[in-house]
Structure formats: structure tokens, C-alpha cells
Motif scaffolding. Structure first.
Motif, short mmCIF file in Angstrom:
data_model
loop_
_atom_site.label_atom_id
_atom_site.label_comp_id
_atom_site.label_asym_id
_atom_site.label_seq_id
_atom_site.Cartn_x
_atom_site.Cartn_y
_atom_site.Cartn_z
N LYS A 26 0.82 -1.13 0.04
CA LYS A 26 -0.18 -0.02 0.06
C LYS A 26 1.42 1.09 -0.15
O LYS A 26 0.18 2.45 -0.65
CB LYS A 26 -1.01 0.05 1.39
CG LYS A 26 -2.34 -0.58 1.52
CD LYS A 26 -2.74 -0.53 2.17
CE LYS A 26 -4.40 -1.89 2.50
NZ LYS A 26 -4.65 -1.36 3.39
N SER A 27 1.71 1.25 0.45
CA SER A 27 2.74 2.85 0.66
C SER A 27 4.06 2.29 -0.44
O SER A 27 3.77 3.45 -1.32
CB SER A 27 3.97 2.35 2.11
OG SER A 27 5.12 3.05 2.06
N THR A 28 3.60 1.58 -1.48
CA THR A 28 4.14 1.49 -2.83
C THR A 28 3.43 2.49 -3.43
O THR A 28 4.15 2.72 -4.60
CB THR A 28 5.03 0.54 -2.97
OG1 THR A 28 5.99 -0.06 -2.13
CG2 THR A 28 5.74 0.20 -4.82
N ASP A 63 -3.12 -2.83 -10.10
CA ASP A 63 -3.18 -4.02 -10.23
C ASP A 63 -2.72 -5.58 -9.58
O ASP A 63 -3.64 -6.16 -8.64
CB ASP A 63 -4.09 -4.54 -11.73
CG ASP A 63 -4.33 -3.32 -12.25
OD1 ASP A 63 -5.21 -2.62 -12.02
OD2 ASP A 63 -4.04 -3.04 -13.92
N LYS A 64 -1.51 -5.12 -9.62
CA LYS A 64 -1.05 -6.71 -8.38
C LYS A 64 -1.71 -6.23 -6.71
O LYS A 64 -1.92 -7.80 -7.00
CB LYS A 64 0.32 -6.54 -8.93
CG LYS A 64 0.76 -6.23 -9.85
CD LYS A 64 2.14 -6.26 -9.31
CE LYS A 64 3.05 -7.10 -11.46
NZ LYS A 64 4.53 -6.34 -11.02
N ALA A 65 -1.65 -5.19 -6.71
CA ALA A 65 -1.89 -5.58 -5.06
C ALA A 65 -3.84 -5.80 -5.50
O ALA A 65 -3.85 -6.60 -4.22
CB ALA A 65 -2.20 -3.70 -4.56
N ALA A 66 -4.61 -5.85 -6.17
CA ALA A 66 -5.97 -6.02 -6.50
C ALA A 66 -5.80 -8.08 -6.07
O ALA A 66 -6.53 -8.30 -5.74
CB ALA A 66 -6.42 -5.58 -7.35
N LYS A 67 -4.91 -7.73 -7.40
CA LYS A 67 -4.84 -9.25 -7.37
C LYS A 67 -4.39 -10.66 -6.63
O LYS A 67 -5.02 -11.17 -6.22
CB LYS A 67 -3.53 -9.80 -9.05
CG LYS A 67 -3.58 -11.06 -9.46
CD LYS A 67 -2.30 -10.96 -10.33
CE LYS A 67 -1.89 -12.11 -9.70
NZ LYS A 67 -0.52 -12.46 -10.97
N LYS A 73 -10.73 -4.68 -5.13
CA LYS A 73 -10.95 -4.71 -7.37
C LYS A 73 -11.65 -3.35 -7.04
O LYS A 73 -11.34 -2.74 -7.93
CB LYS A 73 -11.38 -5.47 -7.68
CG LYS A 73 -12.75 -6.29 -7.75
CD LYS A 73 -13.36 -6.80 -8.52
CE LYS A 73 -15.12 -7.38 -8.59
NZ LYS A 73 -15.66 -8.01 -9.41
N ASN A 74 -12.57 -2.96 -6.30
CA ASN A 74 -13.59 -1.50 -6.89
C ASN A 74 -12.47 -0.41 -5.63
O ASN A 74 -12.38 0.97 -6.97
CB ASN A 74 -14.73 -1.28 -5.71
CG ASN A 74 -15.70 -2.85 -6.68
OD1 ASN A 74 -15.45 -2.79 -7.74
ND2 ASN A 74 -17.34 -2.13 -6.20
N THR A 75 -12.01 -0.22 -5.20
CA THR A 75 -10.43 -0.05 -4.31
C THR A 75 -9.47 0.79 -5.52
O THR A 75 -9.06 1.56 -5.91
CB THR A 75 -10.13 -0.46 -2.74
OG1 THR A 75 -11.04 -0.69 -2.13
CG2 THR A 75 -8.97 0.59 -2.31
N ALA A 76 -9.53 -0.88 -6.47
CA ALA A 76 -8.59 -0.43 -7.09
C ALA A 76 -8.66 0.50 -8.65
O ALA A 76 -7.78 1.19 -8.45
CB ALA A 76 -8.02 -1.97 -7.96
N ALA A 77 -9.62 -0.02 -9.05
CA ALA A 77 -10.65 0.76 -10.01
C ALA A 77 -10.79 2.20 -9.84
O ALA A 77 -10.25 3.19 -10.22
CB ALA A 77 -11.77 -0.13 -10.58
#
Length: 96
Positions: A26-28, A63-67, A73-77
Motif C-alpha cells: 500500500k505504501s509503494t 492491479d497487482k495489489a488487487a490481484k 478490486k473496486n478500490t483498485a479501480a
């Protein structure tokens, strides 16, 4: 509450490890999102390729964090959408 069972102790150790990995990811994401925004606001000396690369890197990390279910996934979007919108706004402000 003390963890008395071996399985509970192991799950606790695992959860602490996962927490550190998730916090790091998350920090990255935050760091690279800020870098992408700084790239566009840096001025005329940055090329479109640099901006696209910075945006691509940030979106890839999201995307990698959501995967890996670090984030939903909605947060990623939502994060990707806000990043793209901010970059678009900054580009428009530079041209105007």
C-alpha cells in the motif's frame, strides 16, 4: 487473551507477516501515485513518455495489489480512475 493452541499461534504469526507485506504494498502504491502526479506537475521538461511510464507503473502496482487481495478490486479501480483523472486535469491545465 493468550494464544494457547499451536494453530492459533501460527495463524497469528502469519497474519503479522501478511500485515507487513500488505502495508508495504500500500505504501509503494501511494509513493508511485505521488511520483506520477509529480511527473506531470514538474513542468514542460517532462515528456509524454515519462508521464505515461509513471502512470503505467502506478497502475501496474495497483492491479497487482488487487490481484493479491491486498486491496479490493473496486478500490483498485477507483484509485486508477482518480489517478487518470488527476493526470488529465494537470495536462489540461498545462495546455491552457
Amino acid at each position: 487473551m493468550a494464544l494457547r493452541h499451536k494453530s492459533a499461534q501460527k495463524r497469528h504469526r502469519q497474519s503479522l507477516k501478511r500485515r507487513m507485506v500488505n502495508r508495504s504494498r500500500k505504501s509503494t502504491i501511494k509513493t508511485y501515485t505521488k511520483k506520477a502526479l509529480e511527473t506531470i506537475t514538474a513542468g514542460a521538461d517532462t515528456s509524454a513518455a515519462d508521464i505515461a511510464a509513471a502512470q503505467s507503473k502506478a497502475e501496474s502496482l495497483i492491479d497487482k495489489a488487487a490481484k493479491g487481495s491486498t486491496i479490493h478490486k473496486n478500490t483498485a479501480a477507483r484509485k486508477k480512475s482518480r489517478l487518470a483523472r488527476a493526470i488529465y486535469k494537470a495536462k489540461a491545465a498545462q495546455l491552457a
